[in-house]
Structure formats: structure tokens, C-alpha cells
Design a protein around this motif. Structure first.
Motif, PDB file in Angstrom:
ATOM      1  N   THR A  33       0.804  -1.226   0.000  1.00 55.80           N
ATOM      2  CA  THR A  33       0.000   0.000   0.000  1.00 55.80           C
ATOM      3  C   THR A  33       0.836   1.275   0.000  1.00 55.80           C
ATOM      4  O   THR A  33       0.298   2.356  -0.216  1.00 55.80           O
ATOM      5  CB  THR A  33      -0.937   0.029   1.226  1.00 55.80           C
ATOM      6  OG1 THR A  33      -0.169  -0.038   2.430  1.00 55.80           O
ATOM      7  CG2 THR A  33      -1.916  -1.126   1.179  1.00 55.80           C
ATOM      8  N   SER A  73      -5.433   2.200  -1.814  1.00 52.66           N
ATOM      9  CA  SER A  73      -4.397   3.135  -1.380  1.00 52.66           C
ATOM     10  C   SER A  73      -3.943   4.014  -2.539  1.00 52.66           C
ATOM     11  O   SER A  73      -3.691   5.214  -2.366  1.00 52.66           O
ATOM     12  CB  SER A  73      -3.190   2.373  -0.807  1.00 52.66           C
ATOM     13  OG  SER A  73      -2.473   1.689  -1.814  1.00 52.66           O
ATOM     14  N   ALA A  79      -6.600  -3.510  -0.996  1.00 56.66           N
ATOM     15  CA  ALA A  79      -5.759  -2.619  -0.196  1.00 56.66           C
ATOM     16  C   ALA A  79      -4.833  -1.801  -1.089  1.00 56.66           C
ATOM     17  O   ALA A  79      -4.688  -0.585  -0.911  1.00 56.66           O
ATOM     18  CB  ALA A  79      -4.952  -3.436   0.803  1.00 56.66           C
TER      19      ALA A  79
END
Length: 392
Positions: free
Chosen positions: A216, A342, A338
Motif C-alpha cells: 500500500t 491506497s 488494499a
């Protein structure tokens, strides 16, 4: 699968350039340009975990073909000049929804096609060519948009999805759904129970959590993509900023190609040890954008960021190999959610900062924040590895 991935990625990058130019020309707003670009990532927050599980419950080849055909239709519809901007955004969100099961199915199939150590080397070769496809798509994207217009660029992207579907149809072996093997020993769970199980696996495993956290970090340095067009306009101005933006967008994936090649020359232990430091190094060059060094120096800085971002190769390989085959699609969906979220949130945040300050300052601030995030994630990774070594 290899050729299909190359076609899809090259076409996607061309489409991203076309969309960025389309929005910037209509609005002349750095914030709205970044927002539209961010929407190529943000929908994965919902669709990643929700739809990626189809890659575990249905034949993965079939999932990839259906997803490619659907995306070809959606991108072709986006090319209609009469569509208002809000309709383009709705189609863009739908496009990303179909990308989640496709990417999960493809990622989960690769370890089956390339078992054992062949997977790491094969993934390295695949990722290098994918990054080269981004260079090709971004580098020629600005010139292509100038030549055929934004609608023409989107139609070219639609054609790449059709070709990808054809390659998978005639070139990929039929395999049963991986969940079928589990049904012989365990009762079949509901889709949402499978979804929860995949999410739980990632959250309760320190190694997997740390790898996802490192992935991320991309949300900070990927901001160069969302602000490339307004940044090119800021440092150069004039009517040539579109071509300059394509050159800037090509810099990071070009550096990543070189970085991945260098990483394959390292022994496995060194790759694992340097994941954290490389994540930090991927963010540092963005800090210097505050100086507005000009086009060529910025290309060099963004290429250095891409070089260090090659840490994603051992990170993703370690993640996939640590997950059982029948849960790979769902676990990949969680990790992809994720990562993409991000990236989308990072681009969106950078756009908001750029709207009130400037693109150059926004990139510098995101780079500085990324350094701090990478230090935290790298520390978690080091602790997870030490814990596993002690347990052994």
C-alpha cells in the motif's frame, strides 16, 4: 496469458492518458483530473473483495474471458463524444468492477501454470513486460491522443480487451474451478463465508499483513500518474504538455522494468531483506518535485522512484506463495483491494492538495508522507520475518 496481459495493460495506460486529457480539457482542473484518474483505483475498495472470489468458485479461464468482453463494451461506450462527464465516470466505475475478478483469476492461475521456483522467475519476466507495456502505453499515449483524439484512444483500448479475450479463449488450457477440489473433503461454503475466510486469513497472519502494508506504500508514489498532466502544464506550459505528460508517465514503469531485472539477480534472502528500504526509496524522489526541476530532471526522478518500486515483485510473489490455491483468488482480492484503494486515495488526496496549492508541492508532500509510511511497514515486515525465524 502473457500476451493478453501485455495487450490489456498497454491499452489501459493509453486510455488513462486519454481520460486525463479529456477531463483536463473540459474542466482545466487539476483536482478533477486527479479525481477521474483516482476512480481507476478507488472502486477496488468495494469490488476487490466482493468479486475476486469468483476466481476461486468458477473456472478461472472463463472468468477472464467474460471480464475482458464486458470491459471491451464498457470502454467502447466511454468513447462516445455525446456522453456527459458523469456518465463517463459511471462507466469507468463499472469497468473497474470487471477488472477485479479478471486480475484475481489471472494472478491465481500463474502459480498453477508455473509451479515452485519457476513462479518467481516467470512472474519477474511477466511483470517486466507488463511494466514495459505501461511504458509503451504511456509513452505513446500522449502522441496517440493527439493523432486520433480521446475517443480514438478509448476505442483502441476496447480493441485490446477483445484481443485479450481471444488469446485466452484459444491459448489457455481449460481447468476446473479450484474450489471443486475442496468440495470432495469439505462442505461447500457460501460465497460470503468464503469471502470472510479469505479476509480473515490475511488479517490474522503477520507475514501477510506486513506484505499488504508494504504494497500500500504505492499509494504515495503512484500520485505521479494522477498529476502528470497538470504537473507537465505547470513546469512547461504551452500546447505540448500532453506529449510531455506521456513522457513523464512512462518514466516510472521504465525504471520499474530495470529494477525488476536487477532484483532477479539477487539471492532470495537479499530480496526479502531489502523490501522495506526499497519501499522508502520509492517515495524519496517525489520530494524533489517541490523544486520544479524541469521535464528531463523530473523524468529522471520518477524513473528512480520506479526503479525502487520493483520491491513489489518479491512482495507479491511471497504473498501468493504463502496462500493455499483454493483461497488465492479471494486473498488476492483482499490484497488488491488494499493496494488499489491506497493508490486511488493517494491520487485523490494529491489532487485535493494540488487544487489548493500546486501539483509540484502536492507530489512533494505525498513523497514525504510515503517515506514515513514505508518505514512503519518495513518495520512490521522485519518483525514478522524474525518471528517466523524464531518459530522455526
Amino acid at each position: 496469458m502473457f500476451l493478453a496481459g501485455v495487450l490489456s495493460v498497454a491499452g489501459d495506460q493509453l486510455a488513462r492518458v486519454a481520460l486525463s486529457v479529456l477531463v483536463f480539457e473540459r474542466t482545466e482542473s487539476a483536482g478533477l483530473t486527479a479525481l477521474t484518474y483516482a476512480l481507476t483505483y478507488v472502486p477496488d475498495l468495494v469490488f476487490g473483495p466482493l468479486l475476486a472470489g469468483f476466481a476461486d468458485r468458477y473456472p478461472r479461464r472463463r472468468v477472464m474471458i467474460i471480464a475482458d468482453l464486458a470491459r471491451a463494451v464498457l470502454v467502447a461506450a466511454m468513447a462516445l463524444d455525446a456522453l456527459p462527464l458523469w456518465a463517463v465516470i459511471v462507466l469507468l466505475i463499472a469497468l473497474q468492477a470487471f477488472g477485479s475478478p479478471f486480475n484475481a483469476a489471472r494472478a491465481a492461475t500463474l502459480p498453477v501454470v508455473l509451479p515452485g521456483d519457476h513462479y518467481v522467475l516467470g512472474k519477474a519476466a511477466n511483470d517486466m513486460v507488463v511494466q514495459f507495456s505501461q511504458v509503451l502505453g504511456f509513452g505513446t499515449g500522449g502522441l496517440a491522443v493527439l493523432a486520433v483524439g480521446t475517443s480514438g484512444g478509448l476505442l483502441l483500448d476496447s480493441a485490446t480487451f477483445l484481443l485479450s479475450a481471444a488469446l485466452i479463449t484459444f491459448g489457455v488450457q481449460r481447468r476446473p474451478a479450484p474450489a471443486a477440489a475442496q468440495e470432495s473433503t469439505e462442505p461447500r461454503k457460501s460465497y460470503f463465508k468464503d469471502l470472510a475466510a479469505g479476509t480473515s486469513l490475511v488479517l490474522r497472519t503477520p507475514r501477510l499483513r506486513a506484505l499488504v502494508a508494504l504494497a500500500t506504500v504505492a499509494g504515495f508514489y503512484v500520485t505521479v500518474e494522477g498529476l502528470a498532466v497538470p504537473y507537465a502544464n505547470e513546469i512547461g506550459g504551452g500546447t505540448e504538455y500532453t506529449a510531455a505528460a506521456g513522457l513523464l508517465l512512462a518514466a516510472s514503469p521504465a525504471g520499474a522494468v530495470l529494477g525488476m531485472w536487477l532484483i532477479t539477480l539477487w539471492p532470495p534472502e537479499r530480496r526479502m531483506r531489502l523490501i522495506g528500504p526499497l519501499a522508502v526509496a520509492a517515495c524519496v524522489p517525489l520530494i524533489f518535485c517541490a523544486l520544479k526541476p524541469g521535464l528531463l530532471p523530473t523524468v529522471g526522478l520518477w524513473a528512480l522512484s520506479g526503479l525502487a518500486s520493483a520491491y513489489h515483485l518479491p512482495t507479491s510473489a511471497a504473498f501468493v506463495q504463502a496462500v493455499p490455491d483454493h483461497q488465492r483468488g479471494q486473498a488476492f482480492g483482499v490484497a488488491s483491494t488494499a493496494l488499489k484503494s491506497s493508490q486511488g486515495i493517494g491520487i485523490l488526496a494529491a489532487g485535493l492538495i494540488a487544487e489548493s496549492t500546486s501539483p509540484s508541492l502536492a507530489l512533494a508532500l505525498m513523497g514525504a508522507a510515503g517515506v514515513l509510511a514505508a518505514l512503519v511497514a518495513g518495520t512490521a515486515w522485519t518483525r514478522a520475518r524474525r518471528s517466523e525465524t524464531a518459530a522455526e
